[in-house]
Design an enzyme around this catalytic site. Structure first.
Site, PDB file in Angstrom:
ATOM      1  CD  GLN A 273      -3.112   0.768   0.486  1.00 31.56           C
ATOM      2  OE1 GLN A 273      -3.547  -0.359   0.404  1.00 31.56           O
ATOM      3  NE2 GLN A 273      -3.666   1.788  -0.122  1.00 31.56           N
ATOM      4  CG  PHE A 274       1.890   3.675  -3.621  1.00 34.84           C
ATOM      5  CD1 PHE A 274       1.943   5.043  -3.807  1.00 34.84           C
ATOM      6  CD2 PHE A 274       0.973   2.933  -4.354  1.00 34.84           C
ATOM      7  CE1 PHE A 274       1.094   5.668  -4.713  1.00 34.84           C
ATOM      8  CE2 PHE A 274       0.138   3.537  -5.261  1.00 34.84           C
ATOM      9  CZ  PHE A 274       0.189   4.916  -5.440  1.00 34.84           C
ATOM     10  CB  THR A 275      -1.979   5.272  -0.859  1.00 30.86           C
ATOM     11  OG1 THR A 275      -2.595   4.156  -0.228  1.00 30.86           O
ATOM     12  CG2 THR A 275      -2.103   5.161  -2.362  1.00 30.86           C
TER      13      THR A 275
END
Length: 156
Positions: A89-91
């Site tokens: 989950q890069f966000t």
């Protein structure tokens, strides 16, 4: 004093980050295919990687997730052999302090992040965990029943 980018509060390096949810069942799908799921009690873990993260931090995060006492009765996954669903989950490193559009400067690029998320999963499995995953870089549909609700931010 808070600075922008990879360096966090007071010049310290940014930690590896995970949002951990106690769940009564969780599932991730990619293009209609279920790539990971569990039924019953377990943890759904969204993992974010930043530029300074290392395999050692990934191993530390895995140990923390395996022993984190957030299941029913203050048990850990290791206590009751509960499964985990780990999803990149890069966000988690999105920064929306300025304007209306988040920036992703603190998120590591895929060639750095993917092996480190894989390392978290591999280390969890070495510890004896049953681990489901999403697919790195794919558009995923994650569903879960948050039990509690109980959600914790873990940084190592």
């Amino acid at each position: 004093m808070r600075t922008r980018g990879r360096i966090g509060v007071e010049g310290m390096m940014s930690p590896m980050r995970a949002v951990v949810q106690r769940a009564d069942g969780a599932r991730v799908e990619v293009e209609g295919e279920t790539t990971g799921e569990f039924t019953g009690e377990g943890l759904c873990v969204l993992v974010g990687v930043t530029h300074d993260d290392t395999p050692a931090k990934a191993a530390q995060l895995a140990r923390k997730l395996w022993s984190l006492r957030m299941l029913e009765g203050e048990k850990s996954c290791s206590d009751v052999d509960a499964p985990l669903l780990v999803i990149s989950q890069f966000t988690l490193y999105g920064d929306a302090r300025k304007g209306r559009r988040p920036t992703w400067n603190a998120a590591a690029p895929g060639e750095v992040a993917e092996p480190l998320v894989d390392e978290v999963v591999a280390r969890l499995r070495e510890l004896g965990a049953t681990v489901g995953t999403g697919r790195f870089g794919a558009k995923m549909r994650v569903s879960l029943t948050n039990d509690g609700p109980f959600t914790v931010l873990v940084e190592v």
